[in-house]
Enzyme design. Structure first.
Site, PDB file in Angstrom:
ATOM      1  N   CYS A 285      -3.421   1.664   6.384  1.00  0.00           N
ATOM      2  CA  CYS A 285      -3.871   0.795   7.701  1.00  0.00           C
ATOM      3  C   CYS A 285      -4.387   1.792   8.711  1.00  0.00           C
ATOM      4  O   CYS A 285      -4.861   1.438   9.552  1.00  0.00           O
ATOM      5  CB  CYS A 285      -2.696   0.050   8.286  1.00  0.00           C
ATOM      6  SG  CYS A 285      -1.274   0.859   8.584  1.00  0.00           S
TER       7      CYS A 285
ATOM      8  N   ASN B 191       0.742  -1.252  -0.209  1.00  0.00           N
ATOM      9  CA  ASN B 191       0.118  -0.022  -0.261  1.00  0.00           C
ATOM     10  C   ASN B 191       0.645   1.055  -0.086  1.00  0.00           C
ATOM     11  O   ASN B 191       0.612   2.219  -0.623  1.00  0.00           O
ATOM     12  CB  ASN B 191      -0.744  -0.125   1.295  1.00  0.00           C
ATOM     13  CG  ASN B 191      -0.292  -0.027   2.646  1.00  0.00           C
ATOM     14  OD1 ASN B 191       0.762  -0.918   2.571  1.00  0.00           O
ATOM     15  ND2 ASN B 191      -0.975   0.660   3.530  1.00  0.00           N
TER      16      ASN B 191
ATOM     17  N   GLU C 154       3.180  -5.344  12.013  1.00  0.00           N
ATOM     18  CA  GLU C 154       2.256  -4.370  11.986  1.00  0.00           C
ATOM     19  C   GLU C 154       1.197  -4.945  10.995  1.00  0.00           C
ATOM     20  O   GLU C 154       1.373  -5.035   9.739  1.00  0.00           O
ATOM     21  CB  GLU C 154       2.871  -3.097  11.233  1.00  0.00           C
ATOM     22  CG  GLU C 154       4.030  -2.481  12.164  1.00  0.00           C
ATOM     23  CD  GLU C 154       3.249  -1.716  13.406  1.00  0.00           C
ATOM     24  OE1 GLU C 154       3.925  -1.776  14.403  1.00  0.00           O
ATOM     25  OE2 GLU C 154       2.303  -1.438  13.395  1.00  0.00           O
TER      26      GLU C 154
ATOM     27  N   GLU D  45       6.651   0.513  16.030  1.00  0.00           N
ATOM     28  CA  GLU D  45       8.069   0.715  15.223  1.00  0.00           C
ATOM     29  C   GLU D  45       8.147   2.370  15.508  1.00  0.00           C
ATOM     30  O   GLU D  45       7.290   2.796  16.228  1.00  0.00           O
ATOM     31  CB  GLU D  45       7.692   0.744  13.746  1.00  0.00           C
ATOM     32  CG  GLU D  45       7.461  -0.772  13.120  1.00  0.00           C
ATOM     33  CD  GLU D  45       7.270  -0.854  11.899  1.00  0.00           C
ATOM     34  OE1 GLU D  45       5.910  -0.598  11.219  1.00  0.00           O
ATOM     35  OE2 GLU D  45       8.303  -1.508  11.312  1.00  0.00           O
TER      36      GLU D  45
HETATM   37  O1  TXE Z   1      -0.615  -8.414   2.633  1.00  0.00           O
HETATM   38  P1  TXE Z   1       0.259  -9.927   2.928  1.00  0.00           P
HETATM   39  P2  TXE Z   1      -1.296  -8.007   1.419  1.00  0.00           P
HETATM   40  C1  TXE Z   1      -4.007  -5.830   5.086  1.00  0.00           C
HETATM   41  C2  TXE Z   1      -5.082  -5.599   3.927  1.00  0.00           C
HETATM   42  C3  TXE Z   1      -4.982  -6.453   2.780  1.00  0.00           C
HETATM   43  C4  TXE Z   1      -4.435  -7.786   3.303  1.00  0.00           C
HETATM   44  C5  TXE Z   1      -3.620  -8.601   2.511  1.00  0.00           C
HETATM   45  O2  TXE Z   1      -6.331  -5.982   4.385  1.00  0.00           O
HETATM   46  O3  TXE Z   1      -6.131  -6.905   2.128  1.00  0.00           O
HETATM   47  O4  TXE Z   1      -3.522  -7.148   4.485  1.00  0.00           O
HETATM   48  O5  TXE Z   1      -2.670  -7.508   1.829  1.00  0.00           O
HETATM   49  C6  TXE Z   1       4.596 -11.087   2.464  1.00  0.00           C
HETATM   50  N1  TXE Z   1       5.800 -15.398   4.841  1.00  0.00           N
HETATM   51  N2  TXE Z   1      -2.991  -5.122   4.756  1.00  0.00           N
HETATM   52  O6  TXE Z   1      -1.670  -9.078   0.393  1.00  0.00           O
HETATM   53  O7  TXE Z   1      -0.133 -10.917   2.058  1.00  0.00           O
HETATM   54  C7  TXE Z   1       3.928 -10.525   0.943  1.00  0.00           C
HETATM   55  O8  TXE Z   1       4.607 -10.947   0.037  1.00  0.00           O
HETATM   56  C8  TXE Z   1       6.583 -14.470   4.465  1.00  0.00           C
HETATM   57  C9  TXE Z   1      -2.785  -4.040   5.923  1.00  0.00           C
HETATM   58  O9  TXE Z   1      -0.227  -6.961   0.728  1.00  0.00           O
HETATM   59  O10 TXE Z   1       0.197  -9.802   4.309  1.00  0.00           O
HETATM   60  C10 TXE Z   1       4.125  -9.186   1.138  1.00  0.00           C
HETATM   61  O11 TXE Z   1       5.466  -8.664   0.916  1.00  0.00           O
HETATM   62  N3  TXE Z   1       6.045 -13.269   3.873  1.00  0.00           N
HETATM   63  C11 TXE Z   1      -1.367  -3.696   5.905  1.00  0.00           C
HETATM   64  C12 TXE Z   1       4.046  -9.154   2.903  1.00  0.00           C
HETATM   65  O12 TXE Z   1       4.052 -10.164   3.166  1.00  0.00           O
HETATM   66  C13 TXE Z   1       4.798 -13.448   3.429  1.00  0.00           C
HETATM   67  C14 TXE Z   1      -0.735  -3.056   4.541  1.00  0.00           C
HETATM   68  C15 TXE Z   1       2.345  -8.361   3.076  1.00  0.00           C
HETATM   69  O13 TXE Z   1       1.619  -9.445   2.132  1.00  0.00           O
HETATM   70  C16 TXE Z   1       4.122 -14.790   3.657  1.00  0.00           C
HETATM   71  C17 TXE Z   1      -1.130  -4.067   3.444  1.00  0.00           C
HETATM   72  C18 TXE Z   1       4.839 -15.666   4.234  1.00  0.00           C
HETATM   73  N4  TXE Z   1       3.987 -16.798   4.389  1.00  0.00           N
HETATM   74  C19 TXE Z   1      -2.148  -4.992   3.667  1.00  0.00           C
HETATM   75  N5  TXE Z   1       2.874 -14.341   3.022  1.00  0.00           N
HETATM   76  C20 TXE Z   1      -0.917  -2.645   6.784  1.00  0.00           C
HETATM   77  N6  TXE Z   1      -0.971  -2.729   8.283  1.00  0.00           N
HETATM   78  O14 TXE Z   1      -0.581  -1.619   6.346  1.00  0.00           O
HETATM   79  C21 TXE Z   1       2.888 -13.234   2.404  1.00  0.00           C
HETATM   80  N7  TXE Z   1       3.909 -12.469   2.682  1.00  0.00           N
END
Ligand code: TXE
Length: 480
Positions: free
Chosen positions: A282, A150, A248, A461
């Site tokens: 977020c 994001n 986070e 953080e």
């Molecule tokens: O997050 P993911 P995504 C929330 C928001 C969104 C949901 C999924 O609701 O729809 O999370 O978003 C890595 N081992 N937020 O798909 O899947 C992945 O490659 C290690 C809130 O972006 O959690 C990416 O680099 N790493 C959030 C990172 O994790 C893994 C902002 C985030 O991916 C992994 C964005 C694994 N097993 C989304 N699986 C905020 N708090 O700001 C995935 N990743």
């Protein structure tokens, strides 16, 4: 088709397995580049490079590390227009937002932590004749930084900078959905003379490269930002290895508006806190609670303002909202609007795709969406949507609004609008959120702590919280 490369041991290189993933331009709905689909072999090489570089990097003086990091910050600034355009193209956000928020913050992340280490202090406890104690903080070693799509470069650098400043070497993985600016950062680090192996950037999927990082015994700490589900999975993998974890995660933030608020400021800021970055922050206030005496006045004025938000191609100056980040995410957001209707909500405005002409006709554009009439405890009001969708709910008492605000599993951020400061402080102490704004939103000072409670994460953080996360403190007691 541009092929991105990993940054390992100071070099840009292809993934060991030679596999690549499609990288989409969300404003056109088209593949525009390829990224390495890295795996355990690439992570192993990156960890080895980090371990080899640790001795020299961790024993540099704070001033020496600071100078190299400041060069990176200055290069981000020098290339900010190119980085902003790349960020906007990769994420779908308006160029104006990338230019004014994302890239300047990435520059400031490096500058902040490069200078923080020149001024930090550690406790000393004097016991008189019995001796004294001092805190000795030392870098952890090789640490992992995993970031989401994001605010790509903004959140990526916010993890990497404190880790490097504290003397660690880093293996970092940006989201496979928005990898471009992390790749461009690699080039800037080479230009800045960052020593080989100090920072390693491995591109790939979560289950692929990400999982390999979390599982690798050489990675001693993980700083993660992303979804709560993923955070849970990472914790389950890392906990038995006793790795330090900073998580986070998601949010479902209440925006609490009392009748005595500064109406115009509350109104204009609430439009921002609802739909900035297409609601993909977020910290966005997706549940708006309005004290009943001003509910209808606020609702009608809010909808009028939201209707005027121009949704269009990110590079057009007139676009206040761009495209959401991907087709799967667009479908997820639209499914929640459908759910809201099923749960009895009324869509006051929005809920549809915004058709675009020509080359943008297949982009992922959604209307800002305002819904009322839902119960506070329905799924639409309990689950994170992470898109341009907000709900409006009236309330009559402080107790009632606190009960509704605190009813979700999340606890990241909250906004409170009132000119009664006793009430402001009382509600701030009662609301279950780690970050609270009173009569403002997204006002940020990098010295402040940042993070949430409950399902919004573990740890904090920001400022010295980040530097402390990336160090191991010892208490040394000396008798003389
Ligand atoms: O997050 P993911 P995504 C929330 C928001 C969104 C949901 C999924 O609701 O729809 O999370 O978003 C890595 N081992 N937020 O798909 O899947 C992945 O490659 C290690 C809130 O972006 O959690 C990416 O680099 N790493 C959030 C990172 O994790 C893994 C902002 C985030 O991916 C992994 C964005 C694994 N097993 C989304 N699986 C905020 N708090 O700001 C995935 N990743």
């Amino acid at each position: 088709m541009k092929k991105l490369l990993n940054y390992i041991n100071g070099e840009l290189k292809a993934p060991a397995g030679g596999k690549y993933l499609d990288n989409y331009d969300p404003s056109r709905g088209k593949v525009y580049s390829l990224i390495p689909d890295s795996g355990p072999e690439d992570v192993e090489e990156a960890v080895k490079a980090a371990q080899a570089a640790f001795g020299e990097w961790s024993t540099k003086t704070a001033k020496e590390r600071s100078e190299i990091m400041m060069r990176v910050s200055q290069l981000i600034d020098k290339n900010r227009e190119h980085l902003a355009k790349a960020e906007s193209l990769d994420n779908g956000k308006p160029l104006k937002l990338a230019r004014t928020v994302d890239i300047p913050r990435a520059r400031d992340n490096f500058a902040f932590f490069a200078t923080a280490i020149l001024h930090d202090e550690d406790p000393f406890y004097n016991m008189g004749t019995a001796g004294f104690n001092y805190t000795l903080r030392q870098p952890i070693g090789t640490v992992g930084c995993i970031s989401p799509w994001n605010l790509p470069l903004y959140l990526f650098t916010w993890k990497i900078a404190p880790a490097l400043a504290a003397g660690n070497c880093v293996v970092a993985k940006p989201s496979e959905v928005t990898p471009m600016t992390a790749f461009l950062l690699s080039e800037l680090c080479i230009e800045a003379g960052m020593p080989a192996g100090v920072l390693n950037i491995v591109h790939g999927t979560g289950p692929g490269a990400g999982q390999a990082m979390v599982e690798h015994p050489g990675v001693k700490a993980i700083s993660f930002t992303g979804g709560t589900k993923t955070g849970e999975h990472i914790a389950r993998t890392a906990a038995p290895m006793f790795k330090k974890l900073s998580l986070e995660l998601g949010g479902k933030n209440p925006n609490i508006i009392f009748a005595d608020c500064d109406f115009e400021k509350t109104l204009s800021t609430s439009v921002l806190s609802s739909f900035a970055n297409q609601g993909q922050i977020c910290l966005c206030g997706s549940r708006i609670f309005i004290e009943r005496p001003i509910y209808e006045k606020f609702r009608d004025a809010f909808v009028e303002k939201v209707k005027k938000l121009q949704v269009g191609p990110p590079l057009e100056e007139s676009s206040k909202m761009g495209a959401v980040v991907s087709k799967p995410h667009m479908d997820k957001v639209l499914s929640y609007v459908e759910l809201a209707r099923e749960e009895g909500g009324t869509v006051l405005y929005g809920g549809e795709r915004v058709p675009q002409a020509g080359e943008f006709s297949e982009g992922y554009y959604l209307q800002p969406t305002v819904i009322e009439g839902l119960s506070y405890d329905c799924r639409t009001n309990q689950e994170e949507i992470f898109g341009p969708v907000v709900t409006l709910t009236p309330f009559d008492t402080e107790e009632e609004v606190l009960r509704m605000a605190n009813s979700t599993n999340y606890g990241l951020a909250a906004t409170i609008w009132t000119q009664n400061l006793n009430r402001a402080h009382r509600v701030a102490s009662e609301v279950q959120s780690g970050i609270i704004w009173i009569n403002c939103w997204l006002v940020r000072d990098l010295r402040t702590l940042f993070g949430g409670m409950k399902a919004s994460g573990v740890g904090r953080e920001g400022g010295y919280e980040a530097l402390h996360f990336f160090t191991e403190p010892k208490n040394v007691c000396l008798q003389y």
